[in-house]
Design an enzyme around this catalytic site. Structure first.
Site, PDB file in Angstrom:
ATOM      1  CB  CYS A 340      -0.826  -0.060   1.020  1.00  0.00           C
ATOM      2  SG  CYS A 340      -2.328   1.022   0.871  1.00  0.00           S
ATOM      3  CG  HIS A 437      -4.208  -3.292   3.189  1.00  0.00           C
ATOM      4  ND1 HIS A 437      -2.965  -3.175   3.789  1.00  0.00           N
ATOM      5  CD2 HIS A 437      -4.721  -2.261   2.743  1.00  0.00           C
ATOM      6  CE1 HIS A 437      -2.678  -2.019   3.485  1.00  0.00           C
ATOM      7  NE2 HIS A 437      -3.670  -1.367   3.156  1.00  0.00           N
TER       8      HIS A 437
END
Length: 495
Positions: A340, A437
């Protein structure tokens, strides 16, 4: 309100006394008793987030509690999530959607009233669906300077008329004083709701503590309903404060696993680290040793360095540059991974035209991958199911939480997944990053990646695994409930 739905509120004498895991354990125990139960936390301040199937963002802790209850996570379980961004500001996530970024005073001026309405609406919806709601407070209910704007503690208990348990951490010392002081600072109507005291993180013989418990019950008139033993194993932390014990716990895993053919993975402890629950599956791998590296510390010689998620990518990137850790990474010859915000840092540039993280402009990244990122006001929050192309074909699921769009130069990097825009690698596979994630939760994909690292070191491969880390998480939640079952008078809830 539905008269059929019962509730219990769990508050603490301070933060990190064990409220989150106690709620998870109670949810699992009630589930095993055949009850339809849901967790609830009105307001959570955390950078560990999860995305529900509907695309709503909630605290990961409430997702964990929902899994303990055997139900899908839902936005009603955490209607307000505050995500700190530094400089006393937080992003406000209301009903699963980011609505503002502001300082504490501004938050209470703008959002206190609508937030309380959201809390009441969420509770009403849960009451229509479940037999039990186990509510978690935040911090302490006795912060007298904050009481008038505390959404998460006794305001919820009073609204529900809910019996309440007060939890204290005896491992810190002073637990009895913490209990007595907390009770004295509560208003009479609030104190009247306290029906039980729980002493958590106890090490030693119960009989040595019993005189203190007898005194506490006699002094307060409230029964001690649990003395919970210290658990010497790791479950997900609610927020980054809980990570301060992390290095010791991770080192202990290394001692248990031994130094054999054990991969060493260093995770950079960014100042605004987010979604560190991504690494729970790696922590559960007996052939992996994880350790934190703080900016300013020596990187050492790990097999892999991971740049985790960040709530403020540019600020954390600047911290790497100022402390010399960015220079260490450029000299490092091992594998580098970005998740991320970490993925964004691996690229050539990060543009912030709207000044979302400070001064508008375009900033240089670490330059490991030919990626350009533009930070955008709109936040992407969605669950993902796709197929990996690398390190081997495998089904993959996870979730996205990010503000930014990344473009890749196909001449210099390759996509990792069939779905575009989720992740890229360099041609050698030494450097890669992903927006996904929960990527390491996928057993088959994780083992393919670990075995590729082991192959390069000349080590035997680990057995392939099918399935998902959710199966191990279920076992952990069962272990949690069974470890505390004999030490907790939870069955009185069924009476």
């Amino acid at each position: 309100m539905s008269s059929a739905c019962r509730s219990l509120m769990v508050v603490g004498t301070s933060s990190h006394v064990g409220k989150t895991l106690l709620v998870a354990a109670l949810c699992r125990l009630l589930k095993k008793a055949g009850k339809k139960v849901a967790p609830f936390k009105a307001q959570n301040m955390s950078l560990n987030a999860y995305v529900t199937p509907e695309g709503h963002e909630i605290a990961y802790a409430q997702a964990l509690q929902a899994w303990a209850a055997g139900i899908p996570p839902a936005v009603e379980m955490n209607p307000i999530l505050l995500k700190p961004q530094g400089n006393l500001t937080s992003q406000v996530v209301l009903n699963g959607v980011a609505v503002d970024t502001c300082r504490a005073g501004e938050y209470y001026e703008r959002w206190f009233a609508p937030a309380w309405e959201a809390v009441k609406t969420a509770l009403a919806r849960l009451q229509q669906q479940y037999e039990w709601i186990i509510c978690e407070g935040a911090g302490s209910p006795a912060e007298v300077n904050l009481k008038h704007r505390d959404l998460a503690n006794t305001r919820v208990a009073l609204h529900l008329g809910s019996p309440t348990w007060l939890v204290a951490d005896i491992d810190r010392g002073g637990a009895l004083a913490h209990v007595v002081g907390t009770l004295q600072l509560l208003e009479p109507a609030e104190r009247a709701l306290i029906r039980g005291i729980v002493i958590n993180k106890f090490r030693g013989a119960r009989e040595l503590l019993q005189p203190g418990l007898d005194w506490l019950e006699n002094y307060t008139g409230i029964p001690v309903v649990g003395v919970l033993p210290w658990l010497d194993w790791v479950l997900p932390q609610e927020d980054s404060m809980g990570l301060e014990a992390g290095p010791q716990l991770w080192e202990n895993r290394r001692e248990r696993a031994g130094r054999g053919s054990c991969l060493e993975i260093a995770v950079i402890r960014l100042p605004q680290v987010a979604n560190f629950s991504d690494f729970d599956p790696l922590l559960a791998e007996p052939s992996v040793h994880l350790r934190w590296v703080h900016p300013g510390q020596s990187l050492g010689s790990p097999d892999v360095v991971i740049l985790p998620g960040s709530k403020t990518t540019l600020k954390d990137l600047l911290a790497l540059q100022k402390t010399g850790l960015a220079d260490q990474l450029r000299l490092y010859s091992g594998h580098i991974v970005g998740i991320c915000g970490g993925l964004q840092m691996l690229g050539q540039t990060i543009a912030d035209p709207a000044g979302l993280e400070g001064v508008a402009g375009t900033y240089p990244g670490l330059g490991f991958l030919p990626l350009t990122t533009v930070l955008q006001p709109t936040k992407v929050t969605q669950q993902v199911q796709t197929q990996s192309r690398w390190p081997a074909p495998a089904p993959v699921q996870g979730y996205e939480i990010h503000q930014g769009s990344t473009q890749a130069d196909p001449a210099g990097c390759l996509p990792i997944f069939e779905q575009e825009g989720l992740g890229w690698r360099d041609p050698t596979g030494r450097v890669w990053g992903s927006y996904l994630h929960g990527l390491f939760d996928n057993h088959r994909w994780r083992r393919h990646w670990l075995n590729e690292l082991r192959r390069q070191k000349g080590w035997d491969p680990l057995p392939e695994l099918e399935g998902h880390y959710a199966q191990q998480r279920e076992e952990l939640l069962d272990c949690l409930a069974e470890a505390w079952r004999p030490h907790l008078e939870w069955q009185q809830l069924l009476e």
